[in-house]
Design a protein around this motif. Sequence first.
Motif, PDB file in Angstrom:
ATOM      1  N   GLY A 327      31.404  10.388  -8.973  1.00  0.00           N
ATOM      2  CA  GLY A 327      32.703  10.663  -8.381  1.00  0.00           C
ATOM      3  C   GLY A 327      32.762  12.066  -7.819  1.00  0.00           C
ATOM      4  O   GLY A 327      31.771  12.806  -7.810  1.00  0.00           O
ATOM      5  N   SER A 338      28.247  13.229  -4.637  1.00  0.00           N
ATOM      6  CA  SER A 338      28.039  12.575  -3.347  1.00  0.00           C
ATOM      7  C   SER A 338      26.713  12.981  -2.724  1.00  0.00           C
ATOM      8  O   SER A 338      26.092  13.984  -3.110  1.00  0.00           O
ATOM      9  N   ARG A 369      29.230   3.532  -2.108  1.00  0.00           N
ATOM     10  CA  ARG A 369      30.530   3.467  -2.767  1.00  0.00           C
ATOM     11  C   ARG A 369      31.588   4.169  -1.923  1.00  0.00           C
ATOM     12  O   ARG A 369      32.059   5.262  -2.251  1.00  0.00           O
ATOM     13  N   LEU A 372      34.773   5.801  -3.348  1.00  0.00           N
ATOM     14  CA  LEU A 372      34.755   7.125  -3.968  1.00  0.00           C
ATOM     15  C   LEU A 372      34.753   8.254  -2.943  1.00  0.00           C
ATOM     16  O   LEU A 372      35.164   9.379  -3.251  1.00  0.00           O
TER      17      LEU A 372
END
Length: 526
Positions: A327, A338, A369, A372
Amino acid sequence: MHKRFPMGPLPEDLHRKLLNLTTNTKTAGAADAEKVDVKSSFNGETIGTVLSGTVEDVEYAFELARAAQQKWAQTPIEQRQEIFRAFHDRVLDNRELLMDIVQLETGKNRASALDEVMDVAINARYYANNVGKLIGEKKRPGALPIATRSVEQHIPKGVVGQITPWNYPLALGISDAIPALLAGNGVVAKPDSNTPFSCLIAVLFLYESGLPRDLMQVVTGSGTVVGSAIADRCDYLMFTGSTKTGRILGRQVGERLIGYSAELGGKNPLIIAKDADLDLVMREITSACFSNSGQLCVSIERIYVEEPVYTEVVNRMKVAVEAMKIGSGFNWDIDMGSLINQTQLDTVSRFVDEAREHGARVLAGGKARPDLGPYFYEPTVLVDVPAGTPVLSDEVFGPVVYIEKVASLEEAVEKANGTSYGLNASVFAAPETGRKIASQIEAGGVGINDGYAASWATVSVPLGGMKQSGMGRRHGPDGLLKYTEIRNVAEQRFISMRGPAVISRKVYADAMVTALKLGKKLRFLP
């Protein structure tokens, strides 16, 4: 106490202060220069802007740095040491601010950002404490005992060029500059355009700690323009990045016969022996593979497991990876953040998709994802990867690792060495087994019961790549001495090296031969 700012633009006063540290803002054409938006990897929003540099900006940077370096080279070593000891404390005291900026630019998790802060601090401490011993004048045995007095001197190269990547913008942006500066050099640096502010905040702290202004210049802009111009003008080049770019820069500086140090790509293996402590393996393996979202030149991308423990390792690895929390944000409980940008996301996705198409099985992860953030990708473990699949041999530079069963440790070592890379490797085994394996691995750093952190943080020992993973070393004495030229000053006294004028050449030659033989026997000659 640092007051945390939100995951948005940098505060205007801080942004202005950092932007004014770049050489670009000092040139006549700064008002008309192209602006580059720096975006947060967490959400894709702009956090600030920098100027796109030109060849003229780089030329001006070298003018300023060379003028400052002439005075700096005459500065007593003790004064240089105090500056960097003060910098060490300032970095640690401002760690929260530094971590915030690093995270905003890169999207990495808090723990990975702390790694950068610690790296800068320990390099500042080590080189500040040891620079006098490393470059101080040293007496050496002369050609003729007593008659020849010889000393070894280390003098700075001049102005060092530095080109750094986006993955560790604080650590790589300043830790290699620390020994260069302490050795008496100036520095002209180009940080990556994705992450300039992490480097600039460190430069601000250097100046606040007493470093003379103009000694370290930062020119923001593209690698093709700014990076190439730096390579054309520097007296030594320090580069961290891809093997492909490293070859280009190597040819460029080679034409001028200047020194060059490069840490390049890796496809780093991890070997798990049947006598390994699997509880320890599971505690360490996720950070070994997925720190900084796998965007780390020394992170693990290949795992070779001895057959007796293979099934247990695979089952436990699946559980460990699926339990990871990914996250955005500044919280310490996030295990992985990330990727840096869309290009990196596309690269990681392509490797995993190709592996699937070849028949590999996704044990954990395996998808982006977007819920997120724009560039998030799950930590991914592959098994049963067929021969010929690109992920087996090509560097992913992302959160993707594969596990392969081996029949013996000999096979594991052979596979670990079966690549053109040789940057980092890891062995999990009983200590005696681990040491035996480590001595056979073709890599610049090998961790036993550790992924990479122990070898990286041991800054007293040189570290770098074998084979296509680089040349030169950072850390240790080599990490500073590479930025110096060696001068041999030999003073001849009492007798000429050619012998006394009153003795014939033949007699002197015979006497020297006898002396050499006697010196070898008695071991009083070097």
